[in-house]
Write an enzyme that holds these catalytic residues in place. Structure first.
Site, PDB file in Angstrom:
ATOM      1  N   ASP A  22      27.840  37.401  40.790  1.00 38.44           N
ATOM      2  CA  ASP A  22      29.040  37.573  39.978  1.00 38.44           C
ATOM      3  C   ASP A  22      28.897  38.912  39.265  1.00 38.44           C
ATOM      4  O   ASP A  22      28.138  39.042  38.297  1.00 38.44           O
ATOM      5  CB  ASP A  22      29.180  36.430  38.974  1.00 38.44           C
ATOM      6  CG  ASP A  22      30.446  36.546  38.130  1.00 38.44           C
ATOM      7  OD1 ASP A  22      31.164  37.570  38.255  1.00 38.44           O
ATOM      8  OD2 ASP A  22      30.720  35.632  37.339  1.00 38.44           O
ATOM      9  N   TYR A  65      43.951  47.554  34.399  1.00 38.83           N
ATOM     10  CA  TYR A  65      43.419  47.954  35.702  1.00 38.83           C
ATOM     11  C   TYR A  65      43.322  49.472  35.796  1.00 38.83           C
ATOM     12  O   TYR A  65      42.287  50.028  36.185  1.00 38.83           O
ATOM     13  CB  TYR A  65      44.334  47.395  36.789  1.00 38.83           C
ATOM     14  CG  TYR A  65      44.008  47.784  38.216  1.00 38.83           C
ATOM     15  CD1 TYR A  65      42.884  47.278  38.857  1.00 38.83           C
ATOM     16  CD2 TYR A  65      44.861  48.616  38.932  1.00 38.83           C
ATOM     17  CE1 TYR A  65      42.612  47.602  40.179  1.00 38.83           C
ATOM     18  CE2 TYR A  65      44.595  48.959  40.253  1.00 38.83           C
ATOM     19  CZ  TYR A  65      43.463  48.440  40.870  1.00 38.83           C
ATOM     20  OH  TYR A  65      43.202  48.770  42.188  1.00 38.83           O
ATOM     21  N   LYS A  94      39.948  51.725  36.184  1.00 44.92           N
ATOM     22  CA  LYS A  94      39.782  52.513  37.409  1.00 44.92           C
ATOM     23  C   LYS A  94      39.807  54.016  37.127  1.00 44.92           C
ATOM     24  O   LYS A  94      39.112  54.790  37.800  1.00 44.92           O
ATOM     25  CB  LYS A  94      40.857  52.137  38.425  1.00 44.92           C
ATOM     26  CG  LYS A  94      40.664  50.769  39.066  1.00 44.92           C
ATOM     27  CD  LYS A  94      39.462  50.748  40.000  1.00 44.92           C
ATOM     28  CE  LYS A  94      39.467  49.503  40.887  1.00 44.92           C
ATOM     29  NZ  LYS A  94      38.345  49.508  41.851  1.00 44.92           N
ATOM     30  N   GLY A 119      43.352  39.601  49.329  1.00 45.46           N
ATOM     31  CA  GLY A 119      43.538  39.644  47.895  1.00 45.46           C
ATOM     32  C   GLY A 119      44.924  40.105  47.498  1.00 45.46           C
ATOM     33  O   GLY A 119      45.516  39.582  46.537  1.00 45.46           O
ATOM     34  N   ASP A 153      47.624  39.720  49.275  1.00 48.31           N
ATOM     35  CA  ASP A 153      48.531  38.616  49.591  1.00 48.31           C
ATOM     36  C   ASP A 153      48.568  37.627  48.429  1.00 48.31           C
ATOM     37  O   ASP A 153      49.650  37.207  47.984  1.00 48.31           O
ATOM     38  CB  ASP A 153      48.076  37.921  50.871  1.00 48.31           C
ATOM     39  CG  ASP A 153      48.998  36.778  51.254  1.00 48.31           C
ATOM     40  OD1 ASP A 153      50.181  37.032  51.564  1.00 48.31           O
ATOM     41  OD2 ASP A 153      48.538  35.615  51.224  1.00 48.31           O
TER      42      ASP A 153
END
Length: 258
Positions: A63, A156, A160, A193, A195
């Protein structure tokens, strides 16, 4: 001769999507491949698939939200294979949040997976390379949204965009160690992912791929196997001295206006 003959390649987030495509491409090019993921079933299934095709692969359950596990997973691969020559950080979290509705908990989740995990995986992999005084290559899978992105991707994008800066910083720091570090800002890509994301957050139906492709310049979503071939090129000696580059792998042109 394959592009990655006898190289040991670790693909974080390698059990599905772009990561799994990279693992398959690396094995085809002669590498021994380790993949990490949270769930054992898809990881072991992928390793079995690669072994059936004649490849050498192993699965490390991890993880990556746990920073220490990001480091110890690298140590497990070094223990099993003797070294790491190449690292690909392909794990990613794409849950939605705007500037106004993102909670501290959601923000921290994005930082943990999209920035902190690559940081500490790179730390451990580069330490192995430096200790052995050996060259190596790293590719970080980033996103074209790191340039700014959509309003609903605020945490996100924040994480990133940090990975873009980290890629360049680490490449500069270790260029005289002959460790090349590059990134790919990938665009909208057709993965398992994605989808799930489209169905969960945008109420998409079974035809979402076709509808999305019709709006794109090339008439298709990005394909994981095509991205994987490019990643393998960057990992290999065929990409020469390139380091510190963050390449837009997308069909939209930054700054272009109609």
């Amino acid at each position: 001769m394959g592009l990655l003959d006898d190289k040991v390649v670790l693909v974080n987030g390698g059990t599905q999507g772009v990561g799994a495509a990279v693992a398959r491409a690396a094995v085809r090019e002669g590498a021994v491949v380790a993949v990490t993921g949270r769930r054992a079933e898809p990881g072991e299934a992928l390793v079995a698939e690669l072994a059936a095709a004649g490849g050498k692969a192993l699965f490390v359950r991890a993880d990556l939200a746990d920073a220490e596990r990001s480091r110890t997973a690298v140590a497990e691969v070094v223990a099993a294979c003797g070294r790491i020559d190449c690292l690909v950080n392909a794990a990613g979290l794409t849950s939605r949040g705007t500037l106004l509705d993102t909670t501290p908990e959601l923000f921290d989740q994005h930082i943990a997976i999209n920035l902190r995990a690559p940081f500490f995986a790179m730390q451990a992999a580069v330490a192995d390379m430096v200790t052995r005084e050996a060259p190596g290559t790293i590719v970080n899978i980033i996103t074209s949204s790191a340039h700014g992105g959509q309003p609903f991707l605020a945490p996100y994008v924040a994480a990133k965009a940090g990975l873009v800066g980290l890629t360049r910083n680490a490449a500069h720091a270790h260029r005289f160690d002959r460790i090349r570090i590059n990134g790919l800002n990938i665009g909208w890509t057709e993965t398992e992912g994605e989808d799930a994301t489209q169905r969960t957050f945008h109420g998409a139906g079974d035809d979402w791929r076709e509808r999305a492709a019709a709006r794109l310049p090339m008439g298709t979503l990005g394909q994981p196997d095509e991205i994987a071939d490019f990643v393998v090129f960057l990992l290999s000696e065929r990409s020469g001295v390139v380091t510190g580059s963050v390449i837009d792998w997308d069909q939209n042109v930054l700054g272009g206006l109609d």
